[in-house]
Write a protein that holds these residues in place. Structure first.
Motif, short mmCIF file in Angstrom:
data_model
loop_
_atom_site.label_atom_id
_atom_site.label_comp_id
_atom_site.label_asym_id
_atom_site.label_seq_id
_atom_site.Cartn_x
_atom_site.Cartn_y
_atom_site.Cartn_z
N SER A 2 0.71 -1.01 -0.01
CA SER A 2 0.24 -0.04 -0.08
C SER A 2 0.89 1.42 0.28
O SER A 2 1.79 1.44 0.74
CB SER A 2 -0.80 0.07 1.33
OG SER A 2 -1.59 1.33 1.22
N SER A 3 0.39 2.45 -0.73
CA SER A 3 1.19 3.65 -0.91
C SER A 3 0.48 4.38 0.36
O SER A 3 1.25 5.54 0.55
CB SER A 3 1.09 4.30 -2.17
OG SER A 3 -0.35 4.22 -2.24
N LYS A 4 -0.42 3.97 1.19
CA LYS A 4 -0.90 4.78 2.39
C LYS A 4 0.01 4.54 3.36
O LYS A 4 0.51 3.57 3.70
CB LYS A 4 -2.30 4.21 2.45
CG LYS A 4 -3.29 4.39 1.40
CD LYS A 4 -4.65 3.93 2.16
CE LYS A 4 -5.63 4.26 0.83
NZ LYS A 4 -7.06 3.80 1.47
N LEU A 5 -0.06 5.61 4.10
CA LEU A 5 0.88 5.71 5.46
C LEU A 5 -0.02 4.68 6.26
O LEU A 5 -1.08 4.74 6.51
CB LEU A 5 0.67 7.13 6.01
CG LEU A 5 1.46 7.40 7.20
CD1 LEU A 5 3.11 7.14 7.05
CD2 LEU A 5 1.25 8.90 7.82
N GLN A 6 0.85 3.81 7.06
CA GLN A 6 0.02 2.87 7.98
C GLN A 6 0.21 3.59 9.39
O GLN A 6 1.34 3.85 9.75
CB GLN A 6 0.67 1.62 7.91
CG GLN A 6 0.54 0.78 6.68
CD GLN A 6 1.20 -0.63 6.73
OE1 GLN A 6 2.17 -0.90 7.24
NE2 GLN A 6 0.42 -1.41 6.15
#
Length: 135
Positions: A2-6
């Motif tokens: 995922s390119s989303k911040l976790q």
């Protein structure tokens, strides 16, 4: 991947995790939830979150001890931890700082403070092309 911040939201209260999730609903983040320290450790063993919001009163060990464990491990010590303290527990913010957390917040939480505090770590990481936190 995922390119989303976790981001980990670690609190045994579903109510508070829901509030914190709502604060982040418009941000391009992947929210990972934990209800105790063991779950936090399980997540960080398998993934590399960019930030942890952790309740000081996390069950079993307490957020302060969990924070110490994360910070003493060279593999996880650089993960920023924001400790969320209870409003009426006046010693918690200082105890949280002594445990090695990077910042504290005191309940009741508001979206602006929550996002601003988290955003300071996002911006410090150098990844400012996709600012995640805005009030």
């Amino acid at each position: 991947m995922s390119s989303k911040l976790q981001i980990i939201l670690a609190d045994d209260s579903k109510f508070f995790r829901a509030i914190e999730s709502k604060f982040l609903q418009k941000a391009p983040v992947e929210i990972l939830e934990a209800t105790n320290c063991a779950e936090v450790h399980a997540i960080i063993r398998n993934q590399r979150p960019a930030l942890i919001y952790m309740s000081f009163t996390l069950p079993e060990e307490g957020g302060d001890k969990c924070c110490r464990e994360i910070k003493k491990d060279p593999a996880t010590g650089s993960i920023p931890i924001i400790m969320v303290c209870d409003q009426d527990a006046k010693t918690q913010p200082e105890e949280a700082k002594q445990s090695g957390c990077d910042a504290t917040l005191v309940k009741p939480l508001d979206r602006y403070s929550f996002c601003r505090r988290g955003g300071s770590f996002w911006m410090a990481s150098g990844n400012i092309a996709n600012p995640v936190f805005s009030a």
